[in-house]
Scaffold this active site. Structure first.
Site, PDB file in Angstrom:
ATOM      1  N   ARG A  83      -3.714   0.082   2.185  1.00 56.65           N
ATOM      2  CA  ARG A  83      -2.363  -0.286   2.625  1.00 56.65           C
ATOM      3  C   ARG A  83      -1.706   0.883   3.373  1.00 56.65           C
ATOM      4  NH1 ARG A  83       0.460  -1.832  -2.478  1.00 56.65           N
ATOM      5  NH2 ARG A  83       2.132  -2.692  -1.205  1.00 56.65           N
ATOM      6  N   LYS A 135      11.654   0.450  -0.177  1.00 61.04           N
ATOM      7  CA  LYS A 135      12.269  -0.548   0.709  1.00 61.04           C
ATOM      8  C   LYS A 135      12.816  -1.726  -0.087  1.00 61.04           C
ATOM      9  CE  LYS A 135       8.768  -1.711   3.268  1.00 61.04           C
ATOM     10  NZ  LYS A 135       7.579  -1.094   2.767  1.00 61.04           N
ATOM     11  N   ARG A 148       3.105   1.597 -10.650  1.00 61.60           N
ATOM     12  CA  ARG A 148       3.505   0.192 -10.564  1.00 61.60           C
ATOM     13  C   ARG A 148       2.419  -0.706 -11.136  1.00 61.60           C
ATOM     14  NH1 ARG A 148       6.391  -0.779  -4.727  1.00 61.60           N
ATOM     15  NH2 ARG A 148       4.310  -1.545  -4.198  1.00 61.60           N
ATOM     16  N   ARG A 171       5.307  -5.752  11.008  1.00 64.46           N
ATOM     17  CA  ARG A 171       4.357  -4.744  10.538  1.00 64.46           C
ATOM     18  C   ARG A 171       3.499  -4.193  11.672  1.00 64.46           C
ATOM     19  NH1 ARG A 171       4.957  -5.444   4.917  1.00 64.46           N
ATOM     20  NH2 ARG A 171       3.174  -4.653   3.797  1.00 64.46           N
ATOM     21  N   ARG A 225       1.505  -3.856  -9.834  1.00 62.26           N
ATOM     22  CA  ARG A 225       1.074  -4.944  -8.978  1.00 62.26           C
ATOM     23  C   ARG A 225      -0.432  -4.929  -8.783  1.00 62.26           C
ATOM     24  NH1 ARG A 225       5.095  -5.112  -3.912  1.00 62.26           N
ATOM     25  NH2 ARG A 225       3.084  -5.141  -2.840  1.00 62.26           N
TER      26      ARG A 225
HETATM   27  P1  AMP Z   1       4.703  -5.926   0.863  1.00 61.51           P
HETATM   28  O1  AMP Z   1       5.302  -6.482  -0.393  1.00 61.51           O
HETATM   29  O2  AMP Z   1       5.659  -5.968   2.025  1.00 61.51           O
HETATM   30  O3  AMP Z   1       4.090  -4.563   0.664  1.00 61.51           O
HETATM   31  O4  AMP Z   1       3.494  -6.889   1.265  1.00 61.51           O
HETATM   32  C1  AMP Z   1       2.392  -7.089   0.417  1.00 61.51           C
HETATM   33  C2  AMP Z   1       1.202  -7.543   1.249  1.00 61.51           C
HETATM   34  O5  AMP Z   1       1.525  -8.751   1.947  1.00 61.51           O
HETATM   35  C3  AMP Z   1       0.784  -6.577   2.333  1.00 61.51           C
HETATM   36  O6  AMP Z   1      -0.107  -5.578   1.852  1.00 61.51           O
HETATM   37  C4  AMP Z   1       0.110  -7.507   3.334  1.00 61.51           C
HETATM   38  O7  AMP Z   1      -1.188  -7.878   2.911  1.00 61.51           O
HETATM   39  C5  AMP Z   1       0.984  -8.744   3.258  1.00 61.51           C
HETATM   40  N1  AMP Z   1       2.107  -8.705   4.244  1.00 61.51           N
HETATM   41  C6  AMP Z   1       3.439  -8.640   3.956  1.00 61.51           C
HETATM   42  N2  AMP Z   1       4.180  -8.664   5.072  1.00 61.51           N
HETATM   43  C7  AMP Z   1       3.299  -8.722   6.101  1.00 61.51           C
HETATM   44  C8  AMP Z   1       3.429  -8.760   7.521  1.00 61.51           C
HETATM   45  N3  AMP Z   1       4.641  -8.733   8.116  1.00 61.51           N
HETATM   46  N4  AMP Z   1       2.290  -8.824   8.254  1.00 61.51           N
HETATM   47  C9  AMP Z   1       1.077  -8.864   7.689  1.00 61.51           C
HETATM   48  N5  AMP Z   1       0.875  -8.832   6.361  1.00 61.51           N
HETATM   49  C10 AMP Z   1       1.966  -8.757   5.567  1.00 61.51           C
END
Ligand code: AMP
Length: 188
Positions: free
Chosen positions: A141, A13, A128, A88, A130
């Site tokens: 996740r 994404k 990755r 989400r 991270r």
């Molecule tokens: P991402 O980079 O989008 O995978 O986000 C990394 C982490 O941030 C996720 O595993 C969640 O802990 C948190 N996160 C990101 N976006 C959201 C969202 N819209 N709602 C809740 N948690 C989020």
């Protein structure tokens, strides 16, 4: 155009979002990026969100919605925006619909689902760097994706805006599929 990207972590994404915002000339609103920055800057939001992120769990909706509301008020989303990692869950999706309607009198144009199977996801994420890409956190996740985020697909299918993208292939192939899925709509 107002577009959201849905897909499990590691589906590509982020990479495709960057290409698409450049192509369409609209801002990229990634809640993950905003949260990681807040954590680095040790803002109150970052301090609250950090432990959830480290555990691979969703950050509570009130924190996310406040962050997104503030970001959307910056004045650069009038011509559209790409939402990456948001919404989400169904509660966030309903809140986004309300925000778009209230701020711009507009609805979402497209929800793009990046479709990649779990085995491929685990293979990609293992490469990755991270901090939230450790195996136990990856599993958490993926779990939150399956339980909380996947119901969004039906939500958007019912509204006629869901477009399923095959996420396997080169970055160029996937990007071509995204452009095709968005139809003949020209960059705004
Ligand atoms: P991402 O980079 O989008 O995978 O986000 C990394 C982490 O941030 C996720 O595993 C969640 O802990 C948190 N996160 C990101 N976006 C959201 C969202 N819209 N709602 C809740 N948690 C989020």
């Amino acid at each position: 155009m107002r577009i959201i990207f849905i897909g499990p972590p590691g589906a590509g994404k982020g990479t495709q979002s960057l290409r698409l915002v450049e192509y369409l000339g609209i801002p990229h609103l990634s809640t993950g990026d905003m949260l990681r920055q807040a954590v680095v800057e040790r803002t109150p939001t970052g301090v609250l969100a950090g432990p959830y992120m480290d555990a691979g769990q969703l950050v509570p909706d009130d924190i996310i919605l406040k962050l997104m509301d503030e970001r959307m008020r910056k004045g650069d989303c009038g011509r559209g925006a790409l939402f990456d990692g948001f919404p989400r869950n169904l509660h966030q999706a309903a809140a986004l619909d309300r925000m778009l309607e209230k701020m711009f009198g507009q609805a979402l144009d497209a929800a793009l689902e990046m479709n990649v199977d779990d085995a491929e996801i685990i293979r990609r994420l293992s490469g990755r760097q991270r901090t939230d890409d450790r195996p136990a956190v990856i599993a958490e996740r993926l779990k939150s994706y399956w339980h909380e985020t996947r119901p969004l697909l039906e939500y958007y299918r019912q509204r006629g805006v869901l477009r399923v993208i095959d996420g396997i292939g080169t970055q160029d192939q996937v990007f071509d599929r995204i452009k095709a899925a968005l139809g003949r709509q020209q960059p705004v």
